[in-house]
Every structure is written in C-alpha cells, then in structure tokens.
Design a protein around this motif. Structure first.
Motif: not given
Length: 156
Positions: A130-137
């Motif tokens: 399991t991975y934490i996906v972080k998207v910065t716009v």
C-alpha cells in the motif's frame, strides 16, 4: 547331402540360435524411472483499492492544494522471490491530456515495516503493498476540473 550332415547342421543352428536368445535375455540393456513435476503458479500483480482523493485540510491561504489517497498492489505467486522490485508510474490526466510536472506534482510514500520505497521503486515487495499517493496541484487553471490519477505497477 546325407541325412547325418543335415541333422548335424540343424542341431548346430538350433544350439547357436538358443545361445543367442539366452544371452540377450540374460543381460539388462535398458532402464527407466519416473518422477512427478508440480507446475508452479505464475507471478501476478493486481491493482486493488484506490480510493477517491481527499484534500489536505491543513492547506493555508496561498498554498497549492494537496490531495491524498491510498493505492494497493497485490502480488501472488512470488514465493520464490523471482520479482524483487515494484516500479510505480503515476500519471495525472485532464480528460485525455496528460498533465506535466509544472501543472501537478505526484509523490508516493509508504509507511510501516514493509517500507522499501525509494523514489518510485519499492525494493521490499510483499503480498500486499500500500502506498500513499499525494497530488499537489500547481496550475490554477485546473480549478474545478475532475482529474484522473493512475498509478501503474510493474514487477521486475
């Protein structure tokens, strides 16, 4: 030919023939054996859960919004550890257009005891990863748009 000569020749042929066949069955000239083979299962990766993204509530005025979600990859049939790494490739799209790094930034993190993630390569793969996906716009023209985030995984 005399009867005795014919009889002698017949006897000689019978003795030679009997000796030849007796010799052939006396020696064992072939052998074989069997063993069972169990065919193993293939190594297989499947993408499991990937929930909808939520905005980080700690965002301050003027900072770029950050959205997070968890993605899980399951690996089966890797008992002999043929696959040693999992390479992750994130992509963010607006419709059919892939967004660039100056528009969005995607990072992946991993926590817990199985943390082997360095950049986008996990060198400590297990049955469930399991991975934490972080998207910065970064691009404000993306405001109110629905973006599609994909994370592909490839075993190596």
């Amino acid at each position: 030919m005399k009867k005795s000569t014919i009889l002698s020749l017949a006897t000689a042929i019978a003795v030679v023939g009997t000796s030849a066949f007796t010799f052939a069955t006396w020696d064992e000239t072939t052998a074989s054996n069997t063993a069972e083979l169990t065919v193993g299962s293939p190594v297989k990766i499947t993408a499991d859960t990937f929930g909808n993204f939520t905005e980080d509530s700690s965002r301050t005025l003027g900072s770029n919004p950050v959205y997070t979600s968890d993605v899980t990859f399951n690996i089966s049939g890797n008992d002999a550890k043929k696959a040693t790494t999992l390479t992750l490739t994130p992509t963010v799209k607006d419709g059919g257009t892939t967004l660039t790094d100056d528009q969005v930034n995607v990072t992946l993190e991993q926590t817990g005891t199985d943390n082997g993630l360095s950049g986008l390569v996990d060198s400590n793969i297990e049955d469930n990863n399991t991975y934490i996906v972080k998207v910065t716009v970064k691009d404000n023209t993306l405001a109110t748009k629905v973006l599609t985030v994909e994370v592909a995984g490839e075993l190596n």
